[in-house]
Design a protein around this motif. Structure first.
Motif, mmCIF file in Angstrom:
data_model
loop_
_atom_site.group_PDB
_atom_site.id
_atom_site.type_symbol
_atom_site.label_atom_id
_atom_site.label_comp_id
_atom_site.label_asym_id
_atom_site.label_seq_id
_atom_site.Cartn_x
_atom_site.Cartn_y
_atom_site.Cartn_z
ATOM 1 N N ALA A 1 23.815 29.402 27.726
ATOM 2 C CA ALA A 1 24.496 30.103 28.821
ATOM 3 C C ALA A 1 23.559 30.695 29.873
ATOM 4 N N ASP A 2 22.381 31.126 29.481
ATOM 5 C CA ASP A 2 21.411 31.578 30.487
ATOM 6 C C ASP A 2 20.019 31.539 29.881
ATOM 7 N N HIS A 3 19.008 31.309 30.696
ATOM 8 C CA HIS A 3 17.630 31.309 30.191
ATOM 9 C C HIS A 3 16.687 31.784 31.290
ATOM 10 N N GLU A 4 17.026 32.827 31.905
ATOM 11 C CA GLU A 4 16.355 33.478 33.063
ATOM 12 C C GLU A 4 15.849 32.485 34.117
ATOM 13 N N GLN A 5 14.656 32.659 34.685
ATOM 14 C CA GLN A 5 14.360 31.982 35.956
ATOM 15 C C GLN A 5 13.787 30.568 35.798
ATOM 16 N N ASN A 6 14.501 29.698 35.105
ATOM 17 C CA ASN A 6 14.062 28.305 34.962
ATOM 18 C C ASN A 6 14.340 27.540 36.268
ATOM 19 N N CYS A 7 14.060 26.235 36.260
ATOM 20 C CA CYS A 7 14.133 25.450 37.501
ATOM 21 C C CYS A 7 15.538 25.472 38.129
ATOM 22 N N ALA B 1 25.155 21.570 31.506
ATOM 23 C CA ALA B 1 25.573 22.236 32.757
ATOM 24 C C ALA B 1 26.830 23.086 32.545
ATOM 25 N N ILE B 2 27.753 22.597 31.732
ATOM 26 C CA ILE B 2 28.964 23.399 31.451
ATOM 27 C C ILE B 2 28.530 24.710 30.785
ATOM 28 N N GLY B 3 27.611 24.602 29.830
ATOM 29 C CA GLY B 3 27.124 25.802 29.147
ATOM 30 C C GLY B 3 26.363 26.737 30.071
ATOM 31 N N ARG B 4 25.571 26.183 30.976
ATOM 32 C CA ARG B 4 24.715 27.011 31.838
ATOM 33 C C ARG B 4 25.463 27.654 33.008
ATOM 34 N N MET B 5 26.670 27.163 33.282
ATOM 35 C CA MET B 5 27.401 27.649 34.457
ATOM 36 C C MET B 5 27.518 29.188 34.518
ATOM 37 N N PRO B 6 27.874 29.887 33.415
ATOM 38 C CA PRO B 6 27.975 31.350 33.511
ATOM 39 C C PRO B 6 26.650 32.000 33.924
ATOM 40 N N PHE C 1 31.434 31.720 23.406
ATOM 41 C CA PHE C 1 30.921 31.329 24.726
ATOM 42 C C PHE C 1 31.593 32.121 25.855
ATOM 43 N N ILE C 2 32.905 32.271 25.780
ATOM 44 C CA ILE C 2 33.609 32.916 26.892
ATOM 45 C C ILE C 2 33.255 34.404 26.984
ATOM 46 N N GLU C 3 33.098 35.057 25.833
ATOM 47 C CA GLU C 3 32.716 36.468 25.872
ATOM 48 C C GLU C 3 31.288 36.622 26.421
ATOM 49 N N VAL C 4 30.401 35.698 26.021
ATOM 50 C CA VAL C 4 29.025 35.754 26.531
ATOM 51 C C VAL C 4 29.015 35.482 28.043
ATOM 52 N N ALA C 5 29.873 34.566 28.486
ATOM 53 C CA ALA C 5 29.977 34.306 29.929
ATOM 54 C C ALA C 5 30.345 35.599 30.655
ATOM 55 N N TYR C 6 31.316 36.325 30.117
ATOM 56 C CA TYR C 6 31.746 37.589 30.733
ATOM 57 C C TYR C 6 30.583 38.590 30.739
ATOM 58 N N LEU C 7 29.909 38.685 29.595
ATOM 59 C CA LEU C 7 28.773 39.615 29.471
ATOM 60 C C LEU C 7 27.706 39.328 30.536
ATOM 61 N N LEU C 8 27.366 38.053 30.669
ATOM 62 C CA LEU C 8 26.323 37.685 31.647
ATOM 63 C C LEU C 8 26.770 38.031 33.065
#
Ligand code: COA
Length: 425
Positions: free
Chosen positions: A226-232, A382-387, A82-89
């Protein structure tokens, strides 16, 4: 030669340049439409509107692709965390060993909350909605960070780490608050997810042990969200950020958008459905009959974008099998979930409509199995989506976009005069 689309509107015509994305997505640029024709577009729910260009996440719902910065989610789930993906994003590339170390140090150094937060927590009723508390506390965090308003890149990197780290602590403390339990200080030596679980579930002063399969499963849930492009919620973060609102304020607004049952609340619906089946003494077969008669939905199945298997669901299914086998929980709701899944995957109603289990089906099952209460599911989302929110906020800030200001088609009364109260009916 640059492509253009010509639109004829009555006597007028307007040429609109075509913008092409790197995966072949095409959009025509309507920014001069109103000025040159007097018309605006009408696209409620914005399903046909590309509101931004973005280099962060690519989804092809028909093919079941999800990629971050070009890298397929399957590879990230298998090889990254998760943390590496957060950095990547957020920073657009996988970190070097040094960059990862610095980022982890920043997360560790920012995990604790100022003692004043606890007073704010104490002022909430114990049955406060966890997402209300989360949004309020993220804004509270901005009260303790004077650097966020116009920070440079270094200050942004610090604020991003602070927000990711503190959101996890806030999430754990919301659980402690609603369960009237004492707060557990973060341990800066522990990895992100292990630290979270310790703050959630340990007893102060005692050793806390957790199975690796459990931390891995939760890390995977965060990574896959961690991300799912332009959702609500992401669009909300961008909308609020376009006013130059700071990172905390924009992400707190994202939390509010995610709170809605049509967005972040779907995995809660899955568990509620299982509960209804169990308490009503129904079999999985009987429930599916009601689904096919269109009396109820099979929550956790189907997706607005993925008309193939949700790639995140495929990954989580494996993880749920592993984690359930390891911790060996016996829960009738989990048995019902497995039965529903097995039956629906070979039933023509679902197969013909391309209704596959989505990420919420398995994330709900895993979180339930590892002891996360249902009212905390959306907080964990929400914790997951924060990055992702932070990455989208930064991308927009770096492009220095104009403040978002949609138009409308007015449908109210035409000009009418003010009536004094004695003449009103
Ligand atoms: C996610 C969802 C809103 C997508 O909706 P959608 O794109 O409008 O759905 P579709 O247009 O593909 O639906 C096609 C058909 O499948 C049916 N269908 C879709 N999802 C269904 C479900 N979960 N249970 C039963 N039937 C469903 C629809 O009623 C429709 O039937 P019809 O062809 O007989 O009219 C929808 O699948 C749903 O409500 N799922 C359950 C909630 C959920 O898990 N949400 C989380 C999504 S991540």
């Amino acid at each position: 030669m640059a492509r253009v689309v010509t639109l004829n509107v009555g006597e007028k015509s307007v040429e609109m340049p075509v913008t092409e994305g790197t995966e072949g997505e095409l959009g025509f640029d309507i920014t001069k439409l109103r000025a040159e024709t007097g018309y605006v577009t009408y696209d409620p729910a914005l399903g046909n509107t590309g509101a931004c260009k973005s280099a962060i996440t690519f989804i092809d719902g028909d093919k079941g692709y999800l990629r971050h910065r070009g890298i397929p989610i399957e590879q990230l789930a298998e090889k990254s965390d998760f943390i590496e993906v957060a950095y990547l994003l957020i920073f657009g590339k996988l970190p070097t060993a040094d960059e990862r170390k610095k980022f982890s140090q920043r997360l560790g150094a920012n995990a604790a909350l100022d003692p004043a937060f606890k007073k704010v927590f104490e002022s909430f009723p114990h049955d406060a909605a966890p997402m209300a508390a989360l949004s309020a506390m993220i804004n509270t965090a901005s009260c303790f960070d004077s650097t966020v308003a116009d920070g440079d890149d270094e200050q942004f990197a610090e604020a991003a780490a602070r927000l990711i780290s503190k959101t996890r602590t806030i999430g754990a403390y919301i659980y402690r608050m609603t369960n009237k339990l004492p707060y557990v200080e973060p341990d800066p030596k522990l990895p992100y997810v292990a630290n979270f679980l310790r703050m959630m579930f340990s007893t102060p002063g005692t050793q806390y042990e957790v199975h690796k399969e459990v931390t891995d499963a939760l890390d995977l849930i965060f990574l896959l969200h961690a991300d799912h492009e332009q959702n609500c919620s992401t669009s909300t973060v961008r909308m609020v950020g376009s006013s130059k609102a700071n990172l905390y304020a924009s992400c707190a607004a994202g939390v509010c958008a995610l709170w809605g049952p049509l967005h972040g609340g779907a995995n809660v619906e899955v568990l509620e459905m299982l509960d209804v089946i169990h308490k009503g003494g129904m079999t999985a077969e009987q429930y599916l009959e009601q689904v096919k008669e269109k009396k109820v939905l099979l929550y956790g199945f189907g997706h607005r974008v993925y008309k193939n298997f949700d790639p995140r669901a495929k990954i989580l299914k494996e993880s749920s099998d592993k984690v359930l086998a390891k911790i060996g929980v016996k829960d009738p709701l989990l048995d019902i979930a497995r039965k529903l899944e097995a039956l629906a995957l070979k039933d023509s109603y679902f197969v013909d409509r391309k209704l596959y289990p989505n990420v919420d089906f398995y994330s709900g099952i895993i979180m339930k199995a590892i002891g996360i209460p249902v009212n905390m599911f959306t907080v964990l989302f929400a914790i997951g989506r924060m990055p992702g929110w932070i990455a989208q906020w930064k991308e927009q800030r770096d492009e220095n976009v104009r403040i978002a200001r949609p138009r409308q088609i007015y449908t109210g009364p035409t000009k009418s005069d003010y009536l004094p109260v004695e003449k009103r009916k």
